[in-house]
Design a protein around this motif. Structure first.
Motif, PDB file in Angstrom:
ATOM      1  N   PHE A   6      17.631   8.194  -2.804  1.00 35.63           N
ATOM      2  CA  PHE A   6      17.182   6.947  -3.440  1.00 35.63           C
ATOM      3  C   PHE A   6      16.439   6.073  -2.423  1.00 35.63           C
ATOM      4  O   PHE A   6      15.344   5.562  -2.705  1.00 35.63           O
ATOM      5  N   PHE A   7      17.037   5.896  -1.245  1.00 34.00           N
ATOM      6  CA  PHE A   7      16.398   5.049  -0.238  1.00 34.00           C
ATOM      7  C   PHE A   7      15.106   5.708   0.325  1.00 34.00           C
ATOM      8  O   PHE A   7      14.162   5.007   0.685  1.00 34.00           O
ATOM      9  N   ALA A   8      15.091   7.012   0.340  1.00 33.59           N
ATOM     10  CA  ALA A   8      13.869   7.699   0.779  1.00 33.59           C
ATOM     11  C   ALA A   8      12.731   7.438  -0.199  1.00 33.59           C
ATOM     12  O   ALA A   8      11.583   7.155   0.211  1.00 33.59           O
ATOM     13  N   ILE A   9      13.063   7.504  -1.499  1.00 35.65           N
ATOM     14  CA  ILE A   9      12.034   7.228  -2.518  1.00 35.65           C
ATOM     15  C   ILE A   9      11.576   5.786  -2.422  1.00 35.65           C
ATOM     16  O   ILE A   9      10.372   5.481  -2.531  1.00 35.65           O
ATOM     17  N   LEU A  10      12.518   4.854  -2.204  1.00 34.45           N
ATOM     18  CA  LEU A  10      12.147   3.438  -2.063  1.00 34.45           C
ATOM     19  C   LEU A  10      11.216   3.238  -0.857  1.00 34.45           C
ATOM     20  O   LEU A  10      10.274   2.439  -0.917  1.00 34.45           O
ATOM     21  N   THR A  11      11.520   3.953   0.217  1.00 30.66           N
ATOM     22  CA  THR A  11      10.685   3.834   1.421  1.00 30.66           C
ATOM     23  C   THR A  11       9.243   4.290   1.137  1.00 30.66           C
ATOM     24  O   THR A  11       8.275   3.639   1.541  1.00 30.66           O
ATOM     25  N   ILE A  12       9.132   5.403   0.419  1.00 34.81           N
ATOM     26  CA  ILE A  12       7.792   5.913   0.089  1.00 34.81           C
ATOM     27  C   ILE A  12       7.076   4.944  -0.841  1.00 34.81           C
ATOM     28  O   ILE A  12       5.876   4.667  -0.675  1.00 34.81           O
ATOM     29  N   ILE A  13       7.816   4.399  -1.836  1.00 38.08           N
ATOM     30  CA  ILE A  13       7.204   3.425  -2.757  1.00 38.08           C
ATOM     31  C   ILE A  13       6.742   2.183  -1.991  1.00 38.08           C
ATOM     32  O   ILE A  13       5.657   1.646  -2.226  1.00 38.08           O
ATOM     33  N   ALA A  14       7.602   1.742  -1.056  1.00 42.23           N
ATOM     34  CA  ALA A  14       7.230   0.590  -0.235  1.00 42.23           C
ATOM     35  C   ALA A  14       5.962   0.890   0.562  1.00 42.23           C
ATOM     36  O   ALA A  14       5.067   0.044   0.716  1.00 42.23           O
ATOM     37  N   GLY A  15       5.867   2.123   1.079  1.00 40.61           N
ATOM     38  CA  GLY A  15       4.668   2.516   1.819  1.00 40.61           C
ATOM     39  C   GLY A  15       3.432   2.488   0.937  1.00 40.61           C
ATOM     40  O   GLY A  15       2.348   2.038   1.366  1.00 40.61           O
ATOM     41  N   LEU A  16       3.569   2.955  -0.315  1.00 44.95           N
ATOM     42  CA  LEU A  16       2.445   2.929  -1.243  1.00 44.95           C
ATOM     43  C   LEU A  16       2.016   1.495  -1.561  1.00 44.95           C
ATOM     44  O   LEU A  16       0.819   1.200  -1.678  1.00 44.95           O
ATOM     45  N   ILE A  17       3.017   0.605  -1.695  1.00 42.24           N
ATOM     46  CA  ILE A  17       2.699  -0.800  -1.983  1.00 42.24           C
ATOM     47  C   ILE A  17       1.961  -1.423  -0.799  1.00 42.24           C
ATOM     48  O   ILE A  17       0.943  -2.129  -0.978  1.00 42.24           O
ATOM     49  N   VAL A  18       2.459  -1.167   0.401  1.00 41.28           N
ATOM     50  CA  VAL A  18       1.800  -1.710   1.593  1.00 41.28           C
ATOM     51  C   VAL A  18       0.386  -1.141   1.718  1.00 41.28           C
ATOM     52  O   VAL A  18      -0.567  -1.858   2.064  1.00 41.28           O
ATOM     53  N   ALA A  19       0.222   0.152   1.406  1.00 36.64           N
ATOM     54  CA  ALA A  19      -1.111   0.760   1.455  1.00 36.64           C
ATOM     55  C   ALA A  19      -2.033   0.120   0.427  1.00 36.64           C
ATOM     56  O   ALA A  19      -3.220  -0.097   0.688  1.00 36.64           O
ATOM     57  N   GLY A  20      -1.469  -0.224  -0.760  1.00 33.33           N
ATOM     58  CA  GLY A  20      -2.274  -0.912  -1.769  1.00 33.33           C
ATOM     59  C   GLY A  20      -2.707  -2.288  -1.298  1.00 33.33           C
ATOM     60  O   GLY A  20      -3.854  -2.702  -1.523  1.00 33.33           O
ATOM     61  N   ILE A  21      -1.792  -3.007  -0.652  1.00 29.09           N
ATOM     62  CA  ILE A  21      -2.149  -4.326  -0.106  1.00 29.09           C
ATOM     63  C   ILE A  21      -3.222  -4.179   0.976  1.00 29.09           C
ATOM     64  O   ILE A  21      -4.178  -4.965   1.030  1.00 29.09           O
ATOM     65  N   ALA A  22      -3.054  -3.145   1.805  1.00 25.96           N
ATOM     66  CA  ALA A  22      -4.057  -2.896   2.844  1.00 25.96           C
ATOM     67  C   ALA A  22      -5.418  -2.584   2.228  1.00 25.96           C
ATOM     68  O   ALA A  22      -6.466  -3.023   2.743  1.00 25.96           O
ATOM     69  N   ARG A  23      -5.428  -1.885   1.099  1.00 20.46           N
ATOM     70  CA  ARG A  23      -6.687  -1.573   0.423  1.00 20.46           C
ATOM     71  C   ARG A  23      -7.368  -2.846  -0.061  1.00 20.46           C
ATOM     72  O   ARG A  23      -8.592  -2.999   0.057  1.00 20.46           O
ATOM     73  N   ILE A  24      -6.572  -3.763  -0.605  1.00 19.59           N
ATOM     74  CA  ILE A  24      -7.146  -5.044  -1.069  1.00 19.59           C
ATOM     75  C   ILE A  24      -7.742  -5.814   0.104  1.00 19.59           C
ATOM     76  O   ILE A  24      -8.844  -6.374   0.011  1.00 19.59           O
ATOM     77  N   ILE A  25      -7.006  -5.831   1.215  1.00 22.02           N
ATOM     78  CA  ILE A  25      -7.497  -6.536   2.410  1.00 22.02           C
ATOM     79  C   ILE A  25      -8.781  -5.898   2.920  1.00 22.02           C
ATOM     80  O   ILE A  25      -9.744  -6.595   3.296  1.00 22.02           O
ATOM     81  N   VAL A  26      -8.817  -4.564   2.928  1.00 24.21           N
ATOM     82  CA  VAL A  26     -10.014  -3.860   3.411  1.00 24.21           C
ATOM     83  C   VAL A  26     -11.213  -4.179   2.524  1.00 24.21           C
ATOM     84  O   VAL A  26     -12.324  -4.413   3.033  1.00 24.21           O
ATOM     85  N   ARG A  27     -11.029  -4.190   1.213  1.00 24.32           N
ATOM     86  CA  ARG A  27     -12.149  -4.527   0.320  1.00 24.32           C
ATOM     87  C   ARG A  27     -12.654  -5.936   0.576  1.00 24.32           C
ATOM     88  O   ARG A  27     -13.856  -6.195   0.558  1.00 24.32           O
ATOM     89  N   TRP A  28     -11.721  -6.864   0.814  1.00 23.84           N
ATOM     90  CA  TRP A  28     -12.137  -8.243   1.119  1.00 23.84           C
ATOM     91  C   TRP A  28     -12.912  -8.289   2.428  1.00 23.84           C
ATOM     92  O   TRP A  28     -13.930  -8.981   2.533  1.00 23.84           O
ATOM     93  N   LEU A  29     -12.428  -7.549   3.416  1.00 27.20           N
ATOM     94  CA  LEU A  29     -13.126  -7.512   4.706  1.00 27.20           C
ATOM     95  C   LEU A  29     -14.514  -6.891   4.564  1.00 27.20           C
ATOM     96  O   LEU A  29     -15.479  -7.317   5.229  1.00 27.20           O
TER      97      LEU A  29
END
Length: 343
Positions: A6-29
């Protein structure tokens, strides 16, 4: 569900969310970089944007597998520090390759556009391709070293492969530098009419490997550049498109040569006045060349405005000769024919 899974899946989901936020930041940049005058911010954002997003996901997966004990023992080697270092090397190679490629593409092409010819444009294109291969080759070698794999056979193999490639590509390289020499030396340009060996026509393409000319009967001839640089090239378009045409003339023995020359000058003057094919400078010339076996031989030299109207020039002169000589009673002898009898 097992807590570790369960915690492993949460970690991966958290990574995907952070990657999505990074994508938004990159597009703005990226949009912000478009508003600035310098290209360096565009290059940096383009180089690190996607690798950072992929890296976040990859590291989150690595952390989930390593710290929550969900990987079977036989696959524990996947969680070693060597694998993590491999991920770092791949991401670093990706960033370095994209960064250097874009620097050459943007600034190299900008410099090449300021010069005449396209030899430097070709060199920039070659560097763009070479940089990617060199950086990725170095990155793969670092990964092999990190995994404690002996790279000596690979380097030796690369040397042998490079030698084999160089021998196989010798003709290609020769043609490439031949094209560069053509652009630097400029014996001709696109649109010029040239003669190379037995080929005569207009230049349509000066390529990396070969030059194409369109012959006067409409055929396309492709000539390797190294063939051109080692051959005699006649350029009919330079230094000016005008060209001298030679028209031979014969009259029968007994003709008044002085009168014949006078009439020929009048014929040429009429053709120059009433057609658009000729130029007055240099002036036309007519010479009595020799006593032939059965005729008196003369030659007419006239200058035409262009190199590509030989038939028009000869027609304009010859049709007037035929009419005027007939009116003046000047005989043009028939050519002698050799007749061979076979039993």
């Amino acid at each position: 569900m097992d807590d570790n899974l369960f915690f492993a899946i949460l970690t991966i989901i958290a990574g995907l969310i952070v990657a999505g936020i990074a994508r938004i930041i990159v597009r703005w940049l990226e949009k912000f970089a478009e508003t600035t005058e310098t290209k360096w911010d565009d290059i940096i954002v383009a180089a690190i944007g996607t690798p950072v997003q992929v890296g976040i996901v990859a590291i989150s997966v690595y952390v989930a597998l390593k710290f929550f004990n969900i990987v079977p023992a036989q696959y524990a080697w996947l969680l070693s520090d060597k694998v993590l270092n491999t991920i770092y090397i791949l991401l670093g190679t990706w960033i370095a390759s994209t960064l250097l490629h874009d620097i050459v593409r943007i600034y190299g092409r900008a410099l090449a556009e300021k010069t005449e010819g396209d030899a430097d444009d070709r060199l920039v294109g070659l560097l763009e391709l070479a940089i990617r291969y060199v950086v990725w080759f170095a990155g793969i070698m670092l990964i092999l070293v990190n995994l404690e794999i002996n790279i000596t056979p690979f380097l030796a193999g690369a040397g042998i492969a490079g030698l084999a490639f160089a021998l196989a590509a010798q003709d290609l390289i020769s043609n490439f530098f031949g094209g560069a020499i053509i652009h630097v030396d400029k014996p001709f340009k696109i649109g010029d009419r040239i003669e190379v060996d037995s080929f005569y026509g207009d230049v349509t393409v000066i390529g990396t490997r070969s030059t194409r000319i369109r012959t006067i009967d409409g055929k396309i001839v492709t000539i390797p550049n190294n063939k051109i640089t080692s051959s005699i090239v006649v350029n009919y378009s330079e230094p000016a498109p005008k060209l001298r045409y030679t028209i031979p003339m014969t009259v029968a023995y007994g003709s008044d040569v002085a009168r014949v020359k006078e009439i020929l000058f009048e014929i040429v003057a009429d053709a120059m006045k009433n057609t658009e094919y000729f130029v007055e400078d240099p002036a036309p010339k007519i010479f009595f060349q020799e006593f032939g076996d059965s005729s008196l031989k003369l030659v007419i030299y006239v200058w035409a405005r262009a190199y590509n109207i030989p038939d028009e020039v000869k027609d304009a002169i010859n049709i007037r000769i035929a009419q005027r000589f007939a009116a003046e009673g000047i005989e043009i002898p028939f050519p002698q024919l050799d007749v061979h009898m076979r039993k």
